[in-house]
Design a protein around this motif. Structure first.
Motif, PDB file in Angstrom:
ATOM      1  N   ASN A   1       0.340  -7.177 -13.499  1.00 21.13           N
ATOM      2  CA  ASN A   1       0.932  -7.173 -12.169  1.00 21.13           C
ATOM      3  C   ASN A   1       0.933  -5.761 -11.595  1.00 21.13           C
ATOM      4  O   ASN A   1       1.967  -5.229 -11.204  1.00 21.13           O
TER       5      ASN A   1
ATOM      6  N   GLU B   1      -1.733 -15.554  -9.524  1.00 23.27           N
ATOM      7  CA  GLU B   1      -1.906 -14.241  -8.897  1.00 23.27           C
ATOM      8  C   GLU B   1      -3.242 -14.164  -8.154  1.00 23.27           C
ATOM      9  O   GLU B   1      -3.328 -13.607  -7.054  1.00 23.27           O
TER      10      GLU B   1
ATOM     11  N   THR C   1      -1.039 -11.415 -17.997  1.00 20.44           N
ATOM     12  CA  THR C   1      -1.317 -11.115 -16.599  1.00 20.44           C
ATOM     13  C   THR C   1      -0.837  -9.712 -16.228  1.00 20.44           C
ATOM     14  O   THR C   1       0.291  -9.323 -16.541  1.00 20.44           O
TER      15      THR C   1
ATOM     16  N   ILE D   1      -5.748 -11.681 -15.084  1.00 22.10           N
ATOM     17  CA  ILE D   1      -4.781 -12.123 -14.083  1.00 22.10           C
ATOM     18  C   ILE D   1      -4.659 -13.651 -14.151  1.00 22.10           C
ATOM     19  O   ILE D   1      -5.575 -14.339 -14.591  1.00 22.10           O
TER      20      ILE D   1
ATOM     21  N   LEU E   1      -8.557  -4.932 -13.035  1.00 22.62           N
ATOM     22  CA  LEU E   1      -7.564  -5.851 -13.571  1.00 22.62           C
ATOM     23  C   LEU E   1      -8.257  -6.698 -14.638  1.00 22.62           C
ATOM     24  O   LEU E   1      -9.113  -7.523 -14.323  1.00 22.62           O
TER      25      LEU E   1
END
Length: 412
Positions: free
Chosen positions: A293, A243, A291, A239, A236
């Protein structure tokens, strides 16, 4: 000012300590604070020594093993007569001296005075090594700066006093200090909770108004799942604080739950990067509109499932919940998941201090209760609900809960 945190895996041996200097060379060593964990499995070994001490069996042997391990690591870093060897010996002399003189029956108090030595020694070794290779720094005793209450093993920060003390540091210098520890009003050591070194780094970052904080791990960054437990996981890249906090709450081990709050308050970006590949970008946690998800998987093991019900077939009401929560707080047992029905209350809980049997015994005074130990809590964030069935394959489901796009199941 930048804050770097190096965990136990990054300094587990002489090669690891040397690698820290390579990371610093890559990142720049100007105006920074290095927060260091205990080396390798030192905390576990010192925990065993404390347990042996209270069980009145040989604890000296365990302490000696830890001492010899640190001396052996130091032989790979320093010349034979370097002052660091006598300093290491003094730390261990202090542990043994404390345990010989101690009269306190308080396990948590003794634990904090002994186990905290792991961070003291690792930070001293790293500081001395960096100075030897011309990465000039000052060694700090974190207990002089992070001030807490007397809640041993789960210290609560006195933010006003901590801010005042850390603000006195010269931001044009470099420092090496310890994670995981602070001290109370009488200057006894108080630890901040297991894996609390990330939190220590966040405290320093907050009080210094740091430009950024980076945690150096043995993984590329925050992944969509722990690569040791899940297949086909991805990095990722970005983020949000929100989150990251959710992931930490659900049990993502790469982020300590308390770390994010002080960083978010001052909008300090937080990076998770690999100490094995420091040039790679890792994960940025911050106020990002980018971000990601993605579907993420989190597994919390060593949990306990509790089923609590009224004895007279009455509804579970507010006064019942009040009693239950008071007992959970008393025994320092944290809730990972809860679900209530008309006459029962089901909890998946984490028992860090082995108090679950005492809790269950007290609950049975007024309730019917049972405990299923050693269960696992599997959480999927941003789940694709159309693929729901795949989350239940080959699992014995004891409890399930679906909330928006988060699925949680308790299995054994």
């Amino acid at each position: 000012m930048k804050v770097f945190k190096f965990g136990g895996a990054s300094v587990k041996d002489a090669e690891g300590v040397k690698n820290v200097s390579l990371v610093l060379e890559s990142e720049g060593f100007e105006n920074c604070v290095l927060v260091v964990s205990a080396m390798g499995k030192t905390t576990n070994a010192l925990e065993k020594a404390v347990q042996n001490y209270f069980d009145k069996i040989d604890y000296q042997t365990e302490i000696e093993k830890v001492k010899q391990n640190h001396l052996e690591i130091s032989k790979g870093l320093f010349q034979e007569h370097h002052p660091v060897f006598s300093e290491i010996s003094l730390f261990f002399d202090d542990i043994e001296s404390f345990l010989r003189r101690n009269k306190s029956p308080n396990y948590n108090f003794v634990y904090d005075q002994v186990v905290s030595c792991g961070e003291m020694i690792s930070s001293k070794i790293l500081s001395e090594y960096l100075n030897d290779i011309q990465f000039k720094n000052h060694w700090l005793d974190a207990r002089d700066y992070i001030k807490t209450d007397s809640n041993y093993r789960e210290g609560n920060i006195n933010w006003e006093e901590t801010q005042r003390k850390i603000s006195e540091l010269d931001c044009d210098s470099c420092f090496v200090t310890q994670g995981f520890i602070g001290s109370e009003a009488n200057n006894f050591t108080v630890t901040l909770g297991r894996e609390g070194s990330d939190y220590s780094a966040a405290i320093f970052a907050y009080c210094l108004n740091a430009e950024a904080m980076t945690i150096w791990k043995d993984v590329p960054g925050v992944m969509t799942g722990d690569p040791r437990k899940f297949e086909n996981v991805n990095l990722l890249s970005n983020i949000s604080y929100e989150e990251a906090i959710e992931m930490a709450y659900y049990g993502a081990s790469v982020i300590h739950p308390k770390t994010l709050q002080p960083l978010k308050q001052k909008n300090i970006p937080f990076y998770v990067k690999s100490f094995l590949e420091p040039k790679k970008p890792g994960t940025k946690v911050g106020s990002s509109e980018q971000t990601e998800n993605q579907e993420t998987y989190i597994l919390k093991e060593n949990q306990n499932l509790m089923r609590i019900s009224t004895r007279d077939f009455a509804f579970i009401a507010e006064e019942h919940l009040s009693q239950i929560f008071a007992l959970l707080a008393k025994h320092k047992i944290t809730i990972s998941l809860m679900q209530t029905s008309a006459i029962s209350f089901v909890l998946c809980v984490e028992d860090k201090y082995d108090h679950i049997d005492d809790l269950n015994q007290e609950l049975q005074i007024n309730f019917n209760s049972e405990v299923v130990k050693n269960v696992s809590l599997f959480t999927v964030r941003n789940a694709k609900l159309e693929d729901l069935n795949k989350f239940y394959e080959n699992k014995n489901i004891l409890l399930e809960q679906i909330s928006k796009k988060t699925i949680q199941v308790v299995t054994n």
